[in-house]
Write an enzyme that holds these catalytic residues in place. Structure first.
Site, PDB file in Angstrom:
ATOM      1  N   ASP A 219       0.853  -1.184   0.000  1.00 47.28           N
ATOM      2  CA  ASP A 219       0.000   0.000   0.000  1.00 47.28           C
ATOM      3  C   ASP A 219       0.896   1.243   0.000  1.00 47.28           C
ATOM      4  O   ASP A 219       2.122   1.127  -0.101  1.00 47.28           O
ATOM      5  CB  ASP A 219      -0.964  -0.026   1.193  1.00 47.28           C
ATOM      6  CG  ASP A 219      -0.252  -0.013   2.544  1.00 47.28           C
ATOM      7  OD1 ASP A 219       0.953   0.316   2.606  1.00 47.28           O
ATOM      8  OD2 ASP A 219      -0.907  -0.359   3.542  1.00 47.28           O
ATOM      9  N   ALA A 220       0.326   2.400   0.153  1.00 47.99           N
ATOM     10  CA  ALA A 220       1.097   3.646   0.091  1.00 47.99           C
ATOM     11  C   ALA A 220       2.130   3.759   1.206  1.00 47.99           C
ATOM     12  O   ALA A 220       3.100   4.510   1.081  1.00 47.99           O
ATOM     13  CB  ALA A 220       0.149   4.844   0.136  1.00 47.99           C
TER      14      ALA A 220
END
Length: 147
Positions: free
Chosen positions: A25-26
């Site tokens: 994810d980020a």
């Protein structure tokens, strides 16, 4: 030596993988759904190491496998660039299904454990069917008791 071949005859089977940007994810943490791909790849390579690649089973035996149920316990996160070991241990082999125990570890630390129930299906109609007898006998000999 190919990955996984170092223990193709021993159990549990272990398949190495690395966490790439696309897996995260980020925040650089592995996205939860990506663990399913890691588990699937290890099961596929476990079969391949025994001479039963998925395409061979489909073409020569009219057989495919489908995940029927899965229990997953997320214990700790994997992160970008982590080197992971994904293990496969056969817990139960029946004529038309398997129960597989899997773990994902990083540096020996348990990140995830799972129990995967897999059904054997006819490749043409996706209906339950028995395993070819030679595959059944080989897998049956690999069964490990629950830990």
């Amino acid at each position: 030596m190919t990955p996984g071949s170092r223990n193709a005859g021993s159990l549990p089977f272990s398949w190495p993988t690395r966490v790439y940007w696309e897996d995260t994810d980020a925040g650089g943490v592995v996205y939860h759904a990506q663990y399913l791909a890691f588990l699937e790849r290890a099961r596929t390579e476990w079969l391949r190491a025994r001479g039963y690649g998925q395409e061979l089973l489909r073409v020569e035996h009219g057989l495919v496998f489908a995940v029927r149920a899965m229990r997953i316990e997320f214990r700790a996160p994997a992160r970008l660039d982590d080197a992971l070991d994904v293990s496969v241990a056969l817990r139960q082999c029946r004529h038309a299904s398997l129960v597989v125990a899997q773990e994902i570890r990083c540096g020996g630390r348990l990140l995830l454990d799972a129990e995967v129930k897999v059904a054997a299906l006819d490749a043409a109609g996706f209906r339950p069917r028995g395993l070819p007898e030679t595959l059944y006998q080989e897998l049956k000999s690999l069964e490990q008791g629950a830990q």
